[in-house]
Scaffold this motif. Structure first.
Motif, short mmCIF file in Angstrom:
data_model
loop_
_atom_site.label_atom_id
_atom_site.label_comp_id
_atom_site.label_asym_id
_atom_site.label_seq_id
_atom_site.Cartn_x
_atom_site.Cartn_y
_atom_site.Cartn_z
N ASP A 22 0.86 -1.18 0.00
CA ASP A 22 0.00 0.00 0.00
C ASP A 22 0.90 1.23 0.00
N THR A 23 0.88 2.02 -1.09
CA THR A 23 1.90 3.03 -1.29
C THR A 23 1.36 4.33 -1.87
N ASP A 24 1.82 5.45 -1.32
CA ASP A 24 1.53 6.77 -1.88
C ASP A 24 2.70 7.16 -2.79
N ILE A 50 -0.99 -4.26 -5.64
CA ILE A 50 -0.41 -2.97 -5.28
C ILE A 50 -1.55 -1.98 -5.13
N TYR A 51 -1.59 -1.28 -4.01
CA TYR A 51 -2.66 -0.33 -3.73
C TYR A 51 -2.13 1.10 -3.73
N ALA A 52 -2.81 1.96 -4.44
CA ALA A 52 -2.46 3.39 -4.46
C ALA A 52 -3.13 4.07 -3.26
N ALA A 53 -2.33 4.71 -2.43
CA ALA A 53 -2.84 5.34 -1.21
C ALA A 53 -3.00 6.84 -1.39
N PRO A 54 -3.92 7.45 -0.68
CA PRO A 54 -4.09 8.91 -0.76
C PRO A 54 -2.99 9.64 -0.01
N PHE A 55 -2.69 10.85 -0.46
CA PHE A 55 -1.82 11.75 0.31
C PHE A 55 -2.16 13.18 -0.07
N LEU A 56 -1.75 14.10 0.79
CA LEU A 56 -2.04 15.52 0.59
C LEU A 56 -0.83 16.33 1.01
N ASN A 57 -0.22 17.01 0.04
CA ASN A 57 0.86 17.94 0.32
C ASN A 57 1.04 18.85 -0.90
N ALA A 105 -13.34 4.13 4.34
CA ALA A 105 -13.30 4.83 3.06
C ALA A 105 -13.29 3.76 1.98
N VAL A 106 -14.42 3.58 1.33
CA VAL A 106 -14.60 2.49 0.38
C VAL A 106 -13.75 2.74 -0.86
N SER A 107 -13.06 1.70 -1.31
CA SER A 107 -12.23 1.80 -2.51
C SER A 107 -11.99 0.41 -3.09
N GLU A 108 -11.47 0.39 -4.33
CA GLU A 108 -11.08 -0.88 -4.93
C GLU A 108 -9.99 -1.55 -4.09
N ALA A 109 -9.08 -0.74 -3.58
CA ALA A 109 -7.96 -1.29 -2.81
C ALA A 109 -8.43 -1.98 -1.54
N SER A 110 -9.27 -1.33 -0.76
CA SER A 110 -9.72 -1.93 0.49
C SER A 110 -10.59 -3.17 0.23
N GLU A 111 -11.39 -3.12 -0.83
CA GLU A 111 -12.20 -4.29 -1.18
C GLU A 111 -11.30 -5.46 -1.57
N ASP A 112 -10.26 -5.19 -2.36
CA ASP A 112 -9.35 -6.25 -2.76
C ASP A 112 -8.60 -6.82 -1.57
N LEU A 113 -8.19 -5.94 -0.65
CA LEU A 113 -7.47 -6.41 0.53
C LEU A 113 -8.34 -7.34 1.37
N VAL A 128 0.95 -7.50 4.60
CA VAL A 128 0.55 -6.20 4.06
C VAL A 128 1.65 -5.19 4.38
N ILE A 129 2.31 -4.69 3.35
CA ILE A 129 3.36 -3.69 3.52
C ILE A 129 2.73 -2.32 3.37
N GLY A 130 2.70 -1.55 4.44
CA GLY A 130 2.08 -0.23 4.43
C GLY A 130 3.14 0.85 4.49
N ILE A 131 3.26 1.65 3.43
CA ILE A 131 4.26 2.72 3.40
C ILE A 131 3.59 4.05 3.07
N ALA A 132 2.43 4.25 3.67
CA ALA A 132 1.64 5.46 3.45
C ALA A 132 0.72 5.64 4.65
#
Length: 306
Positions: A22-24, A50-57, A105-113, A128-132
């Motif tokens: 899971d990566t931003d 591979i899951y695309a994670a949200p980020f804000l900057n 927060a519903v998404s394709e990624a969370s459903e797949d996980l 599950v490798i979480g880097i976000a």
């Protein structure tokens, strides 16, 4: 889950395992190195998704835009690596951070996980490798709490226990998600950023010496890192922390060759004010030291041989 089972699941696997990441990816330069390192270790780490994670900057005006940019960056890296077989396993994540501790927060990624975790077991967990920010992972746990007994989460985030504050990007982006992760009872490996993982940095001379001309992916990750850092550090001697590689490396940490860790009671997250330690909490694994040179050498060799 009984503590004995959790502790068994928190051992570094010494055999091939199924993993998702899971990566931003567009947020910073380190995600690119982490994904490249993972792609070079698929004999041990069988990449499932591979899951695309949200980020804000400053690179994204909204969490949704950050997630969308990360999704495109993932596809770009796969093409550069000649790993197009994974393109159909890339899933878009949440478009916003968690609004509270009960609403996923519903998404394709969370459903797949959820689906992939439910296909595993405590004896054969999904890693599950979480880097976000933990938004996608926490959302999956909220949706199906029972998956906490079927997976192990290796999360890079927060600060070391001895640090005075928690102003760390992955945690602060979604504090609610981090709290869910630490309270769910899921077997959790924490790699704290400030105070521990910040030791894992690479310099411009090293990037130029070891990556230039080796292969398209190596050339890209090095050039991207140099360009990104030079925008604010031109003319200075610098070294860039490539934090996210360490989360992948924990799964390859046979005999503590890349880092040292220990079992500890899992604290609660109090946001920017730090951790809350209390009796009776479940166990997690805490990384407290990075063997920089050993891991750096292995990462360079792995990426340059892709």
């Amino acid at each position: 889950m009984e503590e004995t089972q959790r502790i068994r699941m928190l051992q570094c696997p010494g055999h091939p395992v199924d993993v998702v990441i899971d990566t931003d990816t567009y947020n910073e330069v380190d995600d690119q190195f982490a994904l490249a390192y993972l792609l070079g270790n698929t004999d041990r780490l069988r990449l499932q998704a591979i899951y695309a994670a949200p980020f804000l900057n400053e690179k994204a005006d909204s969490p949704k835009e950050g997630m969308e940019k990360s999704y495109q960056e993932i596809l770009k890296l796969l093409d550069l690596a000649g790993a197009s077989q994974y393109r159909d396993r890339v899933f878009k994540g949440a478009e916003h951070f968690l609004k509270d501790a009960v609403s996923p927060a519903v998404s394709e990624a969370s459903e797949d996980l959820v689906c992939r975790a439910m296909a595993h077991s405590a004896e054969d967990p999904l890693y599950v490798i979480g880097i976000a920010a933990a938004t996608n992972i926490a959302s999956a746990i909220l949706k199906r709490p029972e998956i906490a007994e079927r997976m192990v989460v290796v999360w890079l985030g927060g600060s070391a226990f001895h640090c005075e504050e928690m102003e760390e990007f992955n945690l602060i982006e979604d504090v609610a998600a981090a709290r869910i992760l630490f309270n769910s009872g899921v077997p959790l490996v924490q790699l704290p950023c400030w105070g521990v993982v910040e030791r894992f940095s690479i310099s411009r001379p090293e990037l130029e010496k070891y990556f230039t001309g080796k292969n398209p992916l190596a050339e890209y990750v090095a050039g991207y890192a140099i360009q990104d850092v030079e925008e604010w550090a031109a003319g200075l001697a610098w070294a860039k922390v490539i934090w996210d590689v360490t989360a992948v490396a924990w799964l390859l940490n046979d005999d503590q060759r890349f880092m040292n860790d220990r079992l500890v009671p899992c604290p609660e997250i109090a946001g920017a004010s730090g951790y809350v330690f209390s009796e009776g909490r479940h166990t997690m694994r805490y990384v407290y030291r990075i063997e920089r040179d050993a891991l750096m050498t292995d990462m360079i060799q792995t990426i340059c041989q892709l």
